[in-house]
Design a protein around this motif. Sequence first.
Motif, PDB file in Angstrom:
ATOM      1  N   TYR A 116       0.817  -1.219   0.000  1.00  0.00           N
ATOM      2  CA  TYR A 116       0.000   0.000   0.000  1.00  0.00           C
ATOM      3  C   TYR A 116       0.849   1.266   0.000  1.00  0.00           C
ATOM      4  O   TYR A 116       0.615   2.195  -0.785  1.00  0.00           O
ATOM      5  N   GLY A 117       1.848   1.316   0.880  1.00  0.00           N
ATOM      6  CA  GLY A 117       2.682   2.509   0.964  1.00  0.00           C
ATOM      7  C   GLY A 117       3.419   2.790  -0.328  1.00  0.00           C
ATOM      8  O   GLY A 117       3.418   3.915  -0.850  1.00  0.00           O
ATOM      9  N   LEU A 118       4.062   1.755  -0.878  1.00  0.00           N
ATOM     10  CA  LEU A 118       4.819   1.932  -2.116  1.00  0.00           C
ATOM     11  C   LEU A 118       3.887   2.230  -3.290  1.00  0.00           C
ATOM     12  O   LEU A 118       4.222   3.026  -4.178  1.00  0.00           O
ATOM     13  N   SER A 119       2.714   1.595  -3.310  1.00  0.00           N
ATOM     14  CA  SER A 119       1.779   1.821  -4.413  1.00  0.00           C
ATOM     15  C   SER A 119       1.242   3.253  -4.399  1.00  0.00           C
ATOM     16  O   SER A 119       0.886   3.794  -5.449  1.00  0.00           O
ATOM     17  N   THR A 120       1.210   3.870  -3.219  1.00  0.00           N
ATOM     18  CA  THR A 120       0.804   5.278  -3.149  1.00  0.00           C
ATOM     19  C   THR A 120       1.833   6.153  -3.853  1.00  0.00           C
ATOM     20  O   THR A 120       1.487   7.102  -4.556  1.00  0.00           O
ATOM     21  N   GLY A 121       3.117   5.820  -3.652  1.00  0.00           N
ATOM     22  CA  GLY A 121       4.167   6.546  -4.359  1.00  0.00           C
ATOM     23  C   GLY A 121       4.059   6.364  -5.860  1.00  0.00           C
ATOM     24  O   GLY A 121       4.203   7.324  -6.637  1.00  0.00           O
ATOM     25  N   LEU A 122       3.788   5.123  -6.312  1.00  0.00           N
ATOM     26  CA  LEU A 122       3.602   4.865  -7.734  1.00  0.00           C
ATOM     27  C   LEU A 122       2.408   5.639  -8.281  1.00  0.00           C
ATOM     28  O   LEU A 122       2.456   6.183  -9.394  1.00  0.00           O
ATOM     29  N   ALA A 123       1.334   5.705  -7.490  1.00  0.00           N
ATOM     30  CA  ALA A 123       0.130   6.420  -7.922  1.00  0.00           C
ATOM     31  C   ALA A 123       0.414   7.911  -8.091  1.00  0.00           C
ATOM     32  O   ALA A 123      -0.117   8.553  -9.011  1.00  0.00           O
ATOM     33  N   MET A 124       1.259   8.463  -7.223  1.00  0.00           N
ATOM     34  CA  MET A 124       1.619   9.872  -7.341  1.00  0.00           C
ATOM     35  C   MET A 124       2.426  10.113  -8.618  1.00  0.00           C
ATOM     36  O   MET A 124       2.190  11.090  -9.337  1.00  0.00           O
ATOM     37  N   VAL A 125       3.364   9.229  -8.894  1.00  0.00           N
ATOM     38  CA  VAL A 125       4.153   9.332 -10.124  1.00  0.00           C
ATOM     39  C   VAL A 125       3.231   9.257 -11.340  1.00  0.00           C
ATOM     40  O   VAL A 125       3.343  10.046 -12.291  1.00  0.00           O
ATOM     41  N   SER A 126       2.293   8.314 -11.309  1.00  0.00           N
ATOM     42  CA  SER A 126       1.340   8.137 -12.401  1.00  0.00           C
ATOM     43  C   SER A 126       0.489   9.386 -12.607  1.00  0.00           C
ATOM     44  O   SER A 126       0.295   9.836 -13.743  1.00  0.00           O
ATOM     45  N   GLU A 127      -0.015   9.957 -11.519  1.00  0.00           N
ATOM     46  CA  GLU A 127      -0.874  11.135 -11.634  1.00  0.00           C
ATOM     47  C   GLU A 127      -0.127  12.324 -12.217  1.00  0.00           C
ATOM     48  O   GLU A 127      -0.643  13.056 -13.066  1.00  0.00           O
ATOM     49  N   ILE A 128       1.109  12.521 -11.771  1.00  0.00           N
ATOM     50  CA  ILE A 128       1.908  13.637 -12.300  1.00  0.00           C
ATOM     51  C   ILE A 128       2.157  13.456 -13.792  1.00  0.00           C
ATOM     52  O   ILE A 128       2.001  14.393 -14.581  1.00  0.00           O
ATOM     53  N   ALA A 129       2.522  12.230 -14.192  1.00  0.00           N
ATOM     54  CA  ALA A 129       2.783  11.967 -15.603  1.00  0.00           C
ATOM     55  C   ALA A 129       1.531  12.206 -16.447  1.00  0.00           C
ATOM     56  O   ALA A 129       1.591  12.815 -17.523  1.00  0.00           O
ATOM     57  N   GLU A 130       0.392  11.733 -15.965  1.00  0.00           N
ATOM     58  CA  GLU A 130      -0.876  11.951 -16.667  1.00  0.00           C
ATOM     59  C   GLU A 130      -1.172  13.441 -16.812  1.00  0.00           C
ATOM     60  O   GLU A 130      -1.700  13.886 -17.836  1.00  0.00           O
ATOM     61  N   ARG A 131      -0.833  14.191 -15.792  1.00  0.00           N
ATOM     62  CA  ARG A 131      -1.158  15.613 -15.760  1.00  0.00           C
ATOM     63  C   ARG A 131      -0.283  16.440 -16.702  1.00  0.00           C
ATOM     64  O   ARG A 131      -0.771  17.370 -17.346  1.00  0.00           O
TER      65      ARG A 131
END
Length: 274
Positions: A116-131
């Motif tokens: 969960y903790g690491l996947s939150t970091g991945l999700a942040m990276v994903s959101e920034i890239a999408e943006r």
Amino acid sequence: MVRNLIRVCVHCLRLFADGEAQSARRQAMPARDTEAIILKTFPLGEADRLVSFLGRTSGRLRGVASGARRIKNRYGSTLEVLSHVQLWYVERETRDLVRIQQCELLESFNKSQSDYGLSTGLAMVSEIAERVLPEQEVADSMFRLLLLTAREIERRGSWQLPLAYFAFWTVRLGGWLPPLDRCALCGTSFAEHHGYHFSQTAGPLCENCRKPGMRPLGKGARQLAELFVGRKLDQIELTEDASRALTELREASFSWIEFHTERNLQTREFLETT
């Protein structure tokens, strides 16, 4: 009258034949392939998924993966966030979405994706890239940065340093990095003092120009930015003493991304709980 009727029939037959030929050309369009990183997936209908991915040769695209939500499907774990894959797709001129035909896993980040903790970091990276990534624009620098970040989160078992590095370099590659040694309003040098930032300004402000709610950006964070410019992520090792500077630089980078994209990062609030 009969001649006119014949002419109309011949004209209609020609239009029908042209339409059939164009349809055949569209259906016969060959599949393209690209090395890609999966950014996000969304449910689509009862059995499909809408997939956003960054192709190394195609740029950011969105496509439909038919049947990807079924228990038995041909995609397996290839559509997980930030998976590194080889992807085949068909693109049609009249449609915005491509049709994903095949996806093969090149590199899995299963440990990060399942924690969960690491996947939150991945999700942040994903959101920034999408943006920040425009559609259908090749961005090899961002592709390499995304892949390096995902690898380091997996290797280190931590998102703190990789995410800060990724956010800083996203700002720099976007041309949004302001001077970090002086006030963006009055030009006063920070020297040993703190700068301050938030999402409503494009750069740090000094003590006299700061506004309520701004966060600090200390000398240590500014020195860390210089380190990030000079070294690759996999060459950087920090001590626990640098955690505050790391957080300050990460949060400042988030603020500048939000300022330039004019939208808040939704995953940002979840980082504090991990």
